[in-house]
Write a protein that holds these residues in place. Structure first.
Motif, PDB file in Angstrom:
ATOM      1  N   TYR A 102     -37.976  22.138 -54.757  1.00  9.42           N
ATOM      2  CA  TYR A 102     -38.521  23.487 -54.698  1.00  9.42           C
ATOM      3  C   TYR A 102     -39.970  23.438 -54.213  1.00  9.42           C
ATOM      4  O   TYR A 102     -40.738  22.546 -54.600  1.00  9.42           O
ATOM      5  N   VAL A 103     -40.330  24.398 -53.386  1.00 11.37           N
ATOM      6  CA  VAL A 103     -41.641  24.457 -52.767  1.00 11.37           C
ATOM      7  C   VAL A 103     -42.122  25.905 -52.797  1.00 11.37           C
ATOM      8  O   VAL A 103     -41.316  26.838 -52.920  1.00 11.37           O
ATOM      9  N   GLY A 104     -43.422  26.101 -52.705  1.00 14.16           N
ATOM     10  CA  GLY A 104     -43.948  27.463 -52.702  1.00 14.16           C
ATOM     11  C   GLY A 104     -45.312  27.547 -52.045  1.00 14.16           C
ATOM     12  O   GLY A 104     -46.004  26.534 -51.890  1.00 14.16           O
ATOM     13  N   PHE A 105     -45.705  28.753 -51.665  1.00 18.30           N
ATOM     14  CA  PHE A 105     -46.997  29.000 -51.029  1.00 18.30           C
ATOM     15  C   PHE A 105     -47.629  30.219 -51.674  1.00 18.30           C
ATOM     16  O   PHE A 105     -46.954  31.214 -51.958  1.00 18.30           O
ATOM     17  N   THR A 106     -48.929  30.147 -51.933  1.00 11.79           N
ATOM     18  CA  THR A 106     -49.657  31.288 -52.486  1.00 11.79           C
ATOM     19  C   THR A 106     -50.904  31.547 -51.650  1.00 11.79           C
ATOM     20  O   THR A 106     -51.617  30.610 -51.286  1.00 11.79           O
TER      21      THR A 106
END
Length: 223
Positions: A102-106
């Motif tokens: 799982y990966v994410g960007f903010t």
């Protein structure tokens, strides 16, 4: 006698074939040991911006561990305009094995310069894109993708570099960030490609069947 000889040979044959199988690099895939096993191009600091680190949350990222454990990995922008901050690890995979996680960007951007939607993040493996996002795509200077699942199946045996990168396109005053967690390696399907030990047992099974038929034929011929 031949049947018993084959049975004696079974364990060493299976062991030899198993030893010849490629080893999997599985180092700290849930970041419970900080960033051990991972490589970054910035100074490690779990409490600061413009860095890489690990923790249950960090600054303005707004993420918590995806797997419900103690930590996730994160990186911030801040190395200069257009210079990515990176976090990576090399995995040795066999053909058909799948890497998942799982990966994410903010996004963090100065509202006074919100029209410069240049911050972005990308996850790649040997140059193949697994995830990408930007402030432009989010449509908000404070937007977030949340956790996004990624998956990659190796087309052949070899080393694969998984790399997360986040880049500030205009300044370093407002650090956007990217996160990574809950990575796992899924073995190839035994239905599609038999495992090494399965092949060994199949070969031995054919040998045992042939030996049994020859023994039966001799019994019939001389009975």
């Amino acid at each position: 006698m031949r049947i018993f000889q084959l049975l004696k040979l079974a364990p060493p044959i299976a062991s030899a074939l198993l030893a010849a199988a490629p080893a999997l690099a599985q180092t700290n895939l849930h970041f419970e040991n900080g960033l051990d096993g991972w490589t970054t191009n910035v100074t490690l600091d779990p409490n600061g911006f413009w860095t890489a680190g690990f923790g249950t949350s960090s600054g303005l990222l707004g993420f918590t561990p995806h797997d419900g454990d103690d930590a996730f990995g994160y990186i911030y922008t801040g190395l200069g305009k257009g210079v990515p901050t990176t976090l990576s690890q090399v995995f040795t995979l066999s053909a058909g094995e799948t890497l998942r996680g799982y990966v994410g960007f903010t996004a963090q951007e100065d509202p006074a310069t919100y029209d410069q939607y240049d911050d972005n993040a990308a996850l790649t493996i040997n140059g193949h894109s697994l995830f990408s996002s930007s402030i432009t795509q989010l449509g908000s200077v404070w937007g977030s993708t949340g956790w996004v699942k990624f998956s990659y199946t190796a087309p052949s045996d070899g080393d694969y570099t998984l790399q997360l990168a986040v880049t500030n396109g205009d300044d370093t005053a407002w650090p956007s960030g990217a996160v990574l967690d809950d990575i796992s390696l899924i073995p190839r399907s035994q239905g599609a490609v038999p495992e090494t030990v399965t092949w060994a047992m199949m070969v031995l099974g054919f040998g045992l069947a042939g030996a049994a038929l020859r023994t039966r034929r001799r019994a019939v011929s001389f009975g």
